[in-house]
Design an enzyme around this catalytic site. Structure first.
Site, PDB file in Angstrom:
ATOM      1  N   HIS A   1      33.340  40.333  40.751  1.00  0.00           N
ATOM      2  CA  HIS A   1      34.589  40.816  40.168  1.00  0.00           C
ATOM      3  C   HIS A   1      35.613  40.897  41.296  1.00  0.00           C
ATOM      4  CE1 HIS A   1      37.408  43.788  38.472  1.00  0.00           C
ATOM      5  NE2 HIS A   1      36.881  43.564  37.290  1.00  0.00           N
TER       6      HIS A   1
ATOM      7  N   ASP B   1      28.031  47.111  43.565  1.00  0.00           N
ATOM      8  CA  ASP B   1      28.989  47.320  42.488  1.00  0.00           C
ATOM      9  C   ASP B   1      28.178  47.563  41.219  1.00  0.00           C
ATOM     10  OD1 ASP B   1      30.698  47.072  40.331  1.00  0.00           O
ATOM     11  OD2 ASP B   1      31.473  45.104  40.902  1.00  0.00           O
TER      12      ASP B   1
ATOM     13  N   GLN C   1      28.594  47.520  35.909  1.00  0.00           N
ATOM     14  CA  GLN C   1      27.874  47.038  34.731  1.00  0.00           C
ATOM     15  C   GLN C   1      26.422  47.505  34.704  1.00  0.00           C
ATOM     16  OE1 GLN C   1      29.377  45.443  32.263  1.00  0.00           O
ATOM     17  NE2 GLN C   1      31.335  45.339  33.336  1.00  0.00           N
TER      18      GLN C   1
ATOM     19  N   LYS D   1      32.472  52.721  31.606  1.00  0.00           N
ATOM     20  CA  LYS D   1      31.475  51.697  31.300  1.00  0.00           C
ATOM     21  C   LYS D   1      30.180  52.311  30.763  1.00  0.00           C
ATOM     22  CE  LYS D   1      33.830  48.311  33.522  1.00  0.00           C
ATOM     23  NZ  LYS D   1      34.317  47.047  32.967  1.00  0.00           N
TER      24      LYS D   1
ATOM     25  N   CYS E   1      38.517  38.886  35.435  1.00  0.00           N
ATOM     26  CA  CYS E   1      38.738  39.319  36.823  1.00  0.00           C
ATOM     27  C   CYS E   1      37.726  38.662  37.752  1.00  0.00           C
ATOM     28  CB  CYS E   1      38.673  40.843  36.945  1.00  0.00           C
ATOM     29  SG  CYS E   1      39.982  41.709  36.076  1.00  0.00           S
TER      30      CYS E   1
END
Length: 405
Positions: free
Chosen positions: A122, A199, A202, A225, A363
């Site tokens: 991303h 990251d 998700q 999220k 993104c």
């Protein structure tokens, strides 16, 4: 399945809405999840009964707000299996968490140092390190992926050497749904003592996250999220690293002492949390995690995998529909293109039929270029979605094909 999906759906007010005269089918969960009534109630309760600033007031409302605020920190610490509550730093979301760390890393990097990321990043976990390397004169290296959207672990390993100072990669790709072998990748990076950031935007809503087992140094995610509010997130970092990390913002709350000539910083977590925080968001995030934890993580994953398998089966029957991102290990994300159409047009027609998906580059412009597409249409599934939602999705796709032929 032991999950009672209909009972779960009933807890989400927005799923009872209609869009363009059709019952809403919400399949944009990778962008943001909907909020259960328990989270909405927590926000309303805060603003209705004990709205106050934290840590600073000598009165009942402030005491209650502070208590709930810090209890939320413990909730997140437990959820990630942090060793200390102080390791959880509140942020506005994943992007701010990555930037907080990148600002400190940029001060430590030397010319000749290397930072390794992947082709599936991303922008928040690519541009941040790109700019940090530019400021420090360091080199950014990018680990490749296969045409199926799977990280090439051998190639990743080959990029790691004595010059590697920092490694950052996604737990799960937002654009493709690919699940990365985060423990293995971390071990490879740690073989040269590189710092590792994951990251987790998700990752947090699709299974248990154990930062001790993974072995990383930093893990970041956003509340929205994982069924929580927007505008709030958390950074987890190892105490021995974060306790001396360069301050991100200066101002109130993070100070130990101040004179007109100088200032010193407080202890964790305060030293990295300047200013009045998003108190309601933090409380709402804790409510979301508590709500999610009433369900078995393996059952949630199995439900999403069933939806993905069903959607994939239907997709394979449609001429002109190509799936983008077919790694063997992935979550319930189905990105696709329809021959002779633009994803934006597909999304517009689906919306007219009450089906909400995401279109565009997600993104991840360099990733789209690598895969040879301008963008994709993306349907992403969550705990409250059903096979009936998938049926509606494919009915709408067929109509889009007909209209755009």
């Amino acid at each position: 399945m032991s999950l009672n999906v209909e009972q779960i759906r009933a807890q989400f007010p927005v799923l009872q809405e209609q869009v363009n005269g059709q019952p809403l089918v919400y399949l944009d969960n990778a962008a943001t999840t909907q909020k259960p009534q328990a989270v909405i109630d927590a926000l309303v309760e805060y603003y209705s009964t004990y709205n106050s600033n934290v840590h600073r007031g000598a009165h009942f409302l402030s005491d209650k707000a502070t208590r709930r605020y810090e209890e939320a920190r413990q909730v997140v610490a437990n959820y990630l299996n942090a060793s200390r509550t102080e390791e959880v730093i509140w942020t506005s979301g994943t992007t701010e968490g990555i930037n907080l760390i990148a600002q400190g890393v940029a001060q430590r990097l030397q010319p000749g140092d290397e930072v390794v990321v992947t082709e599936m990043e991303h922008h928040a976990n690519l541009v941040t390190w790109q700019q940090a390397c530019k400021r420090a004169g360091a080199k950014l290296k990018v680990a490749p992926i296969s045409d199926a959207g799977e990280l090439d672990v051998s190639a990743f390993k080959a990029l790691i050497n004595e010059h590697t100072a920092f490694v950052a990669f996604p737990h799960i790709s937002n654009a493709l749904g690919t699940i990365n072998p985060v423990k293995e990748l971390t071990a490879i990076a740690k073989s040269v003592n590189a710092l590792v950031l994951i990251d987790g935007a998700q990752g947090v809503a699709h299974g248990a996250v154990d930062v001790q087992t993974i072995g990383c140094d930093f893990y970041v995610f956003s509340g929205h999220k994982v069924f929580g509010p927007t505008g709030v997130g958390a950074l987890w970092g190892r105490y021995e690293i974060l306790k001396d990390w360069p301050v991100w913002l200066v101002g109130g709350e993070m100070i130990a002492t101040v004179t007109y000539q100088d200032a010193t910083w407080g202890e964790l977590p305060n030293r990295l949390e300047a200013g009045t925080p998003n108190i309601a968001g933090v409380i709402g995030l804790a409510a979301a995690i508590n709500w999610l934890q009433q369900f078995d993580a393996n059952e949630i994953l199995a439900h999403e995998q069933d939806l993905l398998a069903y959607a994939t089966e239907l997709a394979e029957r449609i001429e002109g529909m190509r799936l983008v991102g077919t790694a063997p290990q992935k979550i319930g994300v189905m990105s696709f293109v329809l021959e002779g159409t633009h994803p934006a047009d597909v999304g517009f027609i689906l919306d007219k039929q009450g089906v909400a998906i995401r279109t565009g580059d997600h993104c991840a412009q360099p990733l789209m270029k690598r895969l040879g597409v301008p963008g994709t249409a993306r349907a992403s599934f969550s705990i409250y979605n059903t096979r009936a939602d998938i049926d509606r999705l494919f009915s709408a796709i067929k109509k889009a094909q007909m209209m755009l032929a």
